[in-house]
Scaffold this motif. Structure first.
Motif, PDB file in Angstrom:
ATOM      1  N   ASP A   3      -0.719  -4.367 -10.904  1.00 29.43           N
ATOM      2  CA  ASP A   3      -0.673  -4.688  -9.306  1.00 29.43           C
ATOM      3  C   ASP A   3      -0.667  -3.357  -8.698  1.00 29.43           C
ATOM      4  O   ASP A   3      -1.119  -3.217  -7.613  1.00 29.43           O
ATOM      5  CB  ASP A   3       0.784  -5.315  -9.109  1.00 29.43           C
ATOM      6  N   HIS A   4      -0.102  -2.314  -9.230  1.00 27.44           N
ATOM      7  CA  HIS A   4      -0.080  -0.934  -8.459  1.00 27.44           C
ATOM      8  C   HIS A   4      -1.480  -0.172  -8.295  1.00 27.44           C
ATOM      9  O   HIS A   4      -1.942   0.186  -7.412  1.00 27.44           O
ATOM     10  CB  HIS A   4       0.650   0.018  -9.284  1.00 27.44           C
ATOM     11  N   ILE A   5      -2.456  -0.652  -9.448  1.00 27.83           N
ATOM     12  CA  ILE A   5      -3.758  -0.308  -9.542  1.00 27.83           C
ATOM     13  C   ILE A   5      -4.573  -1.167  -8.590  1.00 27.83           C
ATOM     14  O   ILE A   5      -5.341  -0.466  -7.859  1.00 27.83           O
ATOM     15  CB  ILE A   5      -4.336  -0.537 -10.925  1.00 27.83           C
ATOM     16  N   LYS A   6      -4.300  -2.449  -8.477  1.00 26.97           N
ATOM     17  CA  LYS A   6      -4.758  -3.232  -7.357  1.00 26.97           C
ATOM     18  C   LYS A   6      -4.494  -2.501  -6.113  1.00 26.97           C
ATOM     19  O   LYS A   6      -5.634  -2.379  -5.005  1.00 26.97           O
ATOM     20  CB  LYS A   6      -4.418  -4.843  -7.356  1.00 26.97           C
ATOM     21  N   GLU A   7      -3.413  -2.388  -5.802  1.00 24.74           N
ATOM     22  CA  GLU A   7      -2.681  -1.567  -4.525  1.00 24.74           C
ATOM     23  C   GLU A   7      -3.297  -0.211  -4.026  1.00 24.74           C
ATOM     24  O   GLU A   7      -3.884   0.035  -3.082  1.00 24.74           O
ATOM     25  CB  GLU A   7      -1.395  -1.592  -4.513  1.00 24.74           C
ATOM     26  N   THR A   8      -3.459   0.400  -5.171  1.00 22.28           N
ATOM     27  CA  THR A   8      -4.187   1.972  -5.093  1.00 22.28           C
ATOM     28  C   THR A   8      -5.460   1.561  -4.656  1.00 22.28           C
ATOM     29  O   THR A   8      -6.019   2.622  -4.086  1.00 22.28           O
ATOM     30  CB  THR A   8      -3.941   2.572  -6.280  1.00 22.28           C
ATOM     31  N   LEU A   9      -6.216   0.780  -5.196  1.00 21.50           N
ATOM     32  CA  LEU A   9      -7.649   0.416  -5.066  1.00 21.50           C
ATOM     33  C   LEU A   9      -7.773   0.084  -3.375  1.00 21.50           C
ATOM     34  O   LEU A   9      -8.794   0.473  -2.828  1.00 21.50           O
ATOM     35  CB  LEU A   9      -8.194  -0.779  -5.758  1.00 21.50           C
ATOM     36  N   ILE A  11      -5.812   1.080  -1.221  1.00 23.47           N
ATOM     37  CA  ILE A  11      -5.403   2.321  -0.558  1.00 23.47           C
ATOM     38  C   ILE A  11      -6.773   3.360  -0.405  1.00 23.47           C
ATOM     39  O   ILE A  11      -7.147   3.980   0.468  1.00 23.47           O
ATOM     40  CB  ILE A  11      -4.365   3.224  -1.086  1.00 23.47           C
ATOM     41  N   PHE A  12      -7.591   3.200  -1.684  1.00 29.60           N
ATOM     42  CA  PHE A  12      -8.636   4.141  -2.039  1.00 29.60           C
ATOM     43  C   PHE A  12      -9.622   3.714  -0.847  1.00 29.60           C
ATOM     44  O   PHE A  12     -10.316   4.722  -0.037  1.00 29.60           O
ATOM     45  CB  PHE A  12      -9.228   3.777  -3.392  1.00 29.60           C
TER      46      PHE A  12
END
Lengths: 147, 148
Positions: A3-9, A11-12
């Motif tokens: 989920d954090h990677i999805k969220e970071t994506l 943000i990216f």
């Protein structure tokens, strides 16, 4: 973590858009006659990716308090500024010519960081408002069923 | 008043039906009693065991190896694990909102984004509990009528 990677994506992509806008504004102010090759299209992607690294490093499953989250966010911001400034100005000597660019970049990083967080918060606010509306409907439905 | 208890098949939903000439205070009292018994959990406090009606529960929280049931003014301990509560309460107005908390959806006043990157729900007694992002899709599904 997924989920954090999805969220970071997410943000990216917000960061890339804002970096693009910052490069345009700073470029027009400091070096309006400068010309670039096609590689210029890659810079926002690279800086956006660099900007996301601290978020992955500082990731924790722990429920943080407001103070802890604030400290983490400040550390992240300084780390992003350090990394991007390091990449951009690492091999350049700071002179009276390059100093305004340096300051402009640092200010841009801070503004972009704040904007990314504000935009994220606005999206969250929309989600929260929708959830509260759904919650009220749900509560009314259950209350009617129990009446 | 004649009382009849009829056994029904497991595939049928359990029900209580009252046949009366007039819905008066006596009937209302029976209805209130049945409602109050509709969902009961047990918890301990000061080495005494108590029955807790589901509508009175604000949230259930797991802290280390213990589980606590929070009401507006009281807190009870339970030997059950949080996942067991999650199973028992799956068909009720309760939802898992984080690794350690199950909340009574009927006791939430509003939901707002929290500054630590998560969401928080303001309960009717003024308390706030954190919603982890991971559980947001499931909560939304439940609020929209999904069976989670």
């Amino acid at each position: 973590m997924k989920d954090h990677i999805k969220e970071t994506l997410g943000i990216f992509f917000i960061a890339v858009t804002l970096i693009d806008a910052a490069m345009f504004i700073l470029g027009m102010m400091l070096q309006p006659d400068m010309q670039f090759g096609y590689e210029a299209f890659v810079y926002p992607l690279i800086y956006g990716a660099i900007g996301c690294i601290p978020s992955l490093i500082f990731y924790t499953k722990k429920e943080m308090t407001f103070k802890q989250a604030l400290v983490r966010d400040l550390l992240q911001m300084f780390m992003i500024a350090g990394l991007i400034v390091g990449v951009m100005f690492g091999s350049i000597k700071l002179t009276s010519d390059t100093l305004p660019q340096f300051i402009g970049v640092v200010i841009s990083i801070v503004i972009i960081y704040i904007l990314v967080n504000v935009i994220g918060w606005v999206f969250d606010m929309k989600t929260a408002v929708k959830m509260t509306e759904d919650l009220k409907k749900y509560q009314e439905k259950i209350t009617e069923e129990n009446a | 008043m004649e009382i009849t208890v009829k056994k029904i098949g497991a595939e049928q939903k359990e029900y209580i039906e009252i046949g009366c000439h007039k819905k008066d205070e006596r009937i209302n009292e029976i209805v209130r009693f049945i409602r109050s018994r509709r969902g009961i959990l047990t918890g301990t406090k000061d080495n005494r065991r108590y029955s807790i009606a589901l509508p009175d529960i604000l949230y259930i929280e797991a802290v280390d190896e213990k589980t606590f049931i929070y009401l507006e003014k009281d807190c009870y301990e339970s030997g059950r694990r949080l996942y067991e509560f999650e199973e028992v309460l799956s068909g009720r107005s309760f939802a898992r909102i984080s690794k350690s908390v199950i909340v009574n959806l009927m006791k939430i006043d509003s939901i707002r984004p929290s500054l630590n990157g998560r969401f928080s729900c303001l309960l009717r007694n003024g308390e706030q509990v954190i919603i982890s992002r991971k559980y947001v899709p499931d909560i939304r599904e439940k609020l929209r009528g999904g069976a989670i």
